[in-house]
Motif scaffolding. Structure first.
Motif, PDB file in Angstrom:
ATOM      1  N   HIS A 119       0.766  -1.244   0.079  1.00 60.66           N
ATOM      2  CA  HIS A 119       0.106   0.329   0.154  1.00 60.66           C
ATOM      3  C   HIS A 119       0.550   1.142  -0.464  1.00 60.66           C
ATOM      4  O   HIS A 119       1.780   1.565   0.559  1.00 60.66           O
ATOM      5  CB  HIS A 119      -1.498   0.169   0.940  1.00 60.66           C
ATOM      6  CG  HIS A 119      -2.417   0.598   1.275  1.00 60.66           C
ATOM      7  ND1 HIS A 119      -3.289   0.223   0.492  1.00 60.66           N
ATOM      8  CD2 HIS A 119      -2.801   2.373   1.124  1.00 60.66           C
ATOM      9  CE1 HIS A 119      -4.331   1.591   0.949  1.00 60.66           C
ATOM     10  NE2 HIS A 119      -3.648   2.403   0.857  1.00 60.66           N
ATOM     11  N   LEU A 172       1.085   5.826  -0.031  1.00 62.65           N
ATOM     12  CA  LEU A 172      -0.045   6.754   0.051  1.00 62.65           C
ATOM     13  C   LEU A 172       1.428   7.923  -1.683  1.00 62.65           C
ATOM     14  O   LEU A 172       2.341   7.952  -0.834  1.00 62.65           O
ATOM     15  CB  LEU A 172       0.825   7.429   1.218  1.00 62.65           C
ATOM     16  CG  LEU A 172       0.054   8.537   1.685  1.00 62.65           C
ATOM     17  CD1 LEU A 172      -1.653   8.949   1.145  1.00 62.65           C
ATOM     18  CD2 LEU A 172      -0.045   9.396   3.118  1.00 62.65           C
ATOM     19  N   THR A 216      -2.881   5.400  -9.066  1.00 63.77           N
ATOM     20  CA  THR A 216      -3.584   4.018  -8.950  1.00 63.77           C
ATOM     21  C   THR A 216      -3.112   3.090  -9.965  1.00 63.77           C
ATOM     22  O   THR A 216      -3.346   1.619  -9.349  1.00 63.77           O
ATOM     23  CB  THR A 216      -4.715   4.203  -8.201  1.00 63.77           C
ATOM     24  OG1 THR A 216      -4.876   5.653  -7.565  1.00 63.77           O
ATOM     25  CG2 THR A 216      -5.925   3.414  -8.022  1.00 63.77           C
ATOM     26  N   ALA A 222      -1.466  -1.498  -4.114  1.00 59.91           N
ATOM     27  CA  ALA A 222      -2.485  -1.054  -3.749  1.00 59.91           C
ATOM     28  C   ALA A 222      -1.870   0.785  -3.339  1.00 59.91           C
ATOM     29  O   ALA A 222      -1.339   0.713  -3.264  1.00 59.91           O
ATOM     30  CB  ALA A 222      -3.182  -1.498  -1.881  1.00 59.91           C
ATOM     31  N   THR A 258      -3.465   4.810  -2.191  1.00 57.07           N
ATOM     32  CA  THR A 258      -4.260   5.977  -2.124  1.00 57.07           C
ATOM     33  C   THR A 258      -3.493   7.395  -2.153  1.00 57.07           C
ATOM     34  O   THR A 258      -2.695   7.743  -1.856  1.00 57.07           O
ATOM     35  CB  THR A 258      -4.548   6.230  -0.654  1.00 57.07           C
ATOM     36  OG1 THR A 258      -5.094   4.844  -0.076  1.00 57.07           O
ATOM     37  CG2 THR A 258      -5.459   7.448  -0.178  1.00 57.07           C
ATOM     38  N   LYS A 299      -3.658  11.880  -2.108  1.00 51.24           N
ATOM     39  CA  LYS A 299      -3.943  12.422  -1.881  1.00 51.24           C
ATOM     40  C   LYS A 299      -4.146  13.924  -2.241  1.00 51.24           C
ATOM     41  O   LYS A 299      -2.963  14.236  -2.897  1.00 51.24           O
ATOM     42  CB  LYS A 299      -3.522  12.457  -0.389  1.00 51.24           C
ATOM     43  CG  LYS A 299      -4.162  13.751   1.181  1.00 51.24           C
ATOM     44  CD  LYS A 299      -5.050  13.981   0.697  1.00 51.24           C
ATOM     45  CE  LYS A 299      -5.446  15.037   2.060  1.00 51.24           C
ATOM     46  NZ  LYS A 299      -6.789  15.186   2.010  1.00 51.24           N
ATOM     47  N   GLU A 335      -6.997   8.083   5.700  1.00 51.82           N
ATOM     48  CA  GLU A 335      -7.460   8.013   4.730  1.00 51.82           C
ATOM     49  C   GLU A 335      -7.165   6.825   4.955  1.00 51.82           C
ATOM     50  O   GLU A 335      -7.564   5.622   4.261  1.00 51.82           O
ATOM     51  CB  GLU A 335      -7.892   8.620   3.593  1.00 51.82           C
ATOM     52  CG  GLU A 335      -8.121   9.912   3.510  1.00 51.82           C
ATOM     53  CD  GLU A 335      -8.160  11.242   2.875  1.00 51.82           C
ATOM     54  OE1 GLU A 335      -7.501  10.913   1.628  1.00 51.82           O
ATOM     55  OE2 GLU A 335      -8.758  12.436   2.221  1.00 51.82           O
ATOM     56  N   ALA A 336      -5.776   6.183   4.375  1.00 57.09           N
ATOM     57  CA  ALA A 336      -4.517   5.177   4.524  1.00 57.09           C
ATOM     58  C   ALA A 336      -4.175   4.934   5.598  1.00 57.09           C
ATOM     59  O   ALA A 336      -2.506   4.526   5.794  1.00 57.09           O
ATOM     60  CB  ALA A 336      -4.209   5.275   2.895  1.00 57.09           C
ATOM     61  N   GLN A 357      -3.036   1.683   6.942  1.00 56.74           N
ATOM     62  CA  GLN A 357      -2.515   0.451   6.036  1.00 56.74           C
ATOM     63  C   GLN A 357      -1.222   1.359   5.714  1.00 56.74           C
ATOM     64  O   GLN A 357      -0.008   0.285   5.160  1.00 56.74           O
ATOM     65  CB  GLN A 357      -3.385  -0.207   5.638  1.00 56.74           C
ATOM     66  CG  GLN A 357      -3.433   0.180   4.066  1.00 56.74           C
ATOM     67  CD  GLN A 357      -5.141   0.759   4.546  1.00 56.74           C
ATOM     68  OE1 GLN A 357      -5.151   1.693   4.937  1.00 56.74           O
ATOM     69  NE2 GLN A 357      -5.588   0.452   3.054  1.00 56.74           N
ATOM     70  N   ALA A 358      -1.115   2.441   4.822  1.00 57.32           N
ATOM     71  CA  ALA A 358       0.091   3.226   3.960  1.00 57.32           C
ATOM     72  C   ALA A 358       1.967   2.476   4.889  1.00 57.32           C
ATOM     73  O   ALA A 358       1.177   2.824   5.829  1.00 57.32           O
ATOM     74  CB  ALA A 358       0.161   4.138   2.888  1.00 57.32           C
TER      75      ALA A 358
END
Length: 273
Positions: free
Chosen positions: A112, A114, A128, A137, A139, A141, A179-180, A182-183
């Motif tokens: 993941h 960011l 993405t 994955a 996210t 911003k 928001e993320a 897990q990043a």
């Protein structure tokens, strides 16, 4: 003596100079042409069709000046016009998004990533797609205030301006991590953002976000060097020429900050509307 390889680099403004800064030591003895399309920035607020038109005129200009390899040192133009440029120009074209995604994969981004970027880059979803294609994955911003803060010199002007920039960055990072959560990696998806790296690293420490930082400008330079190899003219010094479509005095002043050295005189050109 071999003729020097000519590498064209363009951006809507100054940010792409961080890519050029990373390229210079990697491919010495080359002839570099840099174009900042300052009359038509910011690209990030324009439509895809307009960005493609601007990018094509910039790419064609550098081709006319002898560019043998084009580097699109602009995330927005890469996201929205890279395929147009590749179809239109008879030379290799490298953008900044795929190298950044590949760098994230190479460091073992643990699934993941960011991405901090401009609004237009985020809306394109290009990072993405590039990251997901590599099994990661993402996210994204949008951080629309960071570019003007960097260009206004609010990283260094006064303690008050530095504090404003730090607070804006803190808010963006806190929102992004909410928001993320897990990043594990942070990809700088705008070529202005390398100037913010020390502040980003400090902010991450203060917020206790142990993210691995990935600089797409450095990654792009490494990718170009990998594609070109070490073809450099024997006995020829690296040369640079700079073009801008507006405000050459401002370009020379701000550009020196981005490049990390004083720019030579900048040529004013007109690419139309």
């Amino acid at each position: 003596m071999n003729s020097p390889l000519t590498i064209g680099v363009f951006d809507s403004g100054f940010g792409g100079l961080t890519v050029l800064r990373a390229l210079l030591p990697l491919i010495p003895g080359a002839r570099y042409l840099y174009l900042g399309d300052t009359a038509r920035l910011p690209y990030g607020s324009k439509s895809r069709e307009t960005i493609a038109r601007y990018a094509l005129s910039s790419g064609r200009f550098l081709l006319e000046q002898g560019a043998e390899h084009l580097v699109v040192a602009c995330n927005t133009a890469t996201a929205l016009a890279l395929e147009d440029l590749k179809a239109d120009l008879p030379i290799p074209v490298t953008g900044v998004i795929a190298p950044g995604a590949a760098a994230a994969q190479a460091v073992g981004a643990a699934g993941h990533v960011l991405v901090l970027a401009t609004t237009a880059t985020v809306q394109s979803g290009a990072y993405t797609r590039a990251l997901e294609a590599r099994g990661l994955a993402a996210t994204e911003k949008a951080c629309p205030l960071l570019v003007p803060l960097v260009e206004e010199g609010w990283l260094e002007a006064t303690p008050e301006t530095i504090a404003v920039t730090a607070e804006v960055l803190r808010i963006y990072l806190a929102e992004a991590m909410a928001e993320a959560p897990q990043a594990t990696s942070l990809l700088l998806g705008c070529t202005h953002y390398p100037l913010l790296k020390p502040l980003i690293e400090e902010t991450l420490r203060r917020l206790d976000y142990p993210l691995r930082l990935i600089d797409s400008a450095d990654a792009t330079a490494q990718a170009v060097a990998g594609q070109i190899g070490t073809r450099a003219a024997v006995g020829v010094a690296t040369s640079t020429a700079f073009y801008a479509t507006d405000s050459i005095e401002k370009f020379q002043r701000l550009g020196s900050r981005f490049l990390g050295q004083v720019l030579p005189p900048v040529s004013l050109i007109d690419l139309g509307g």
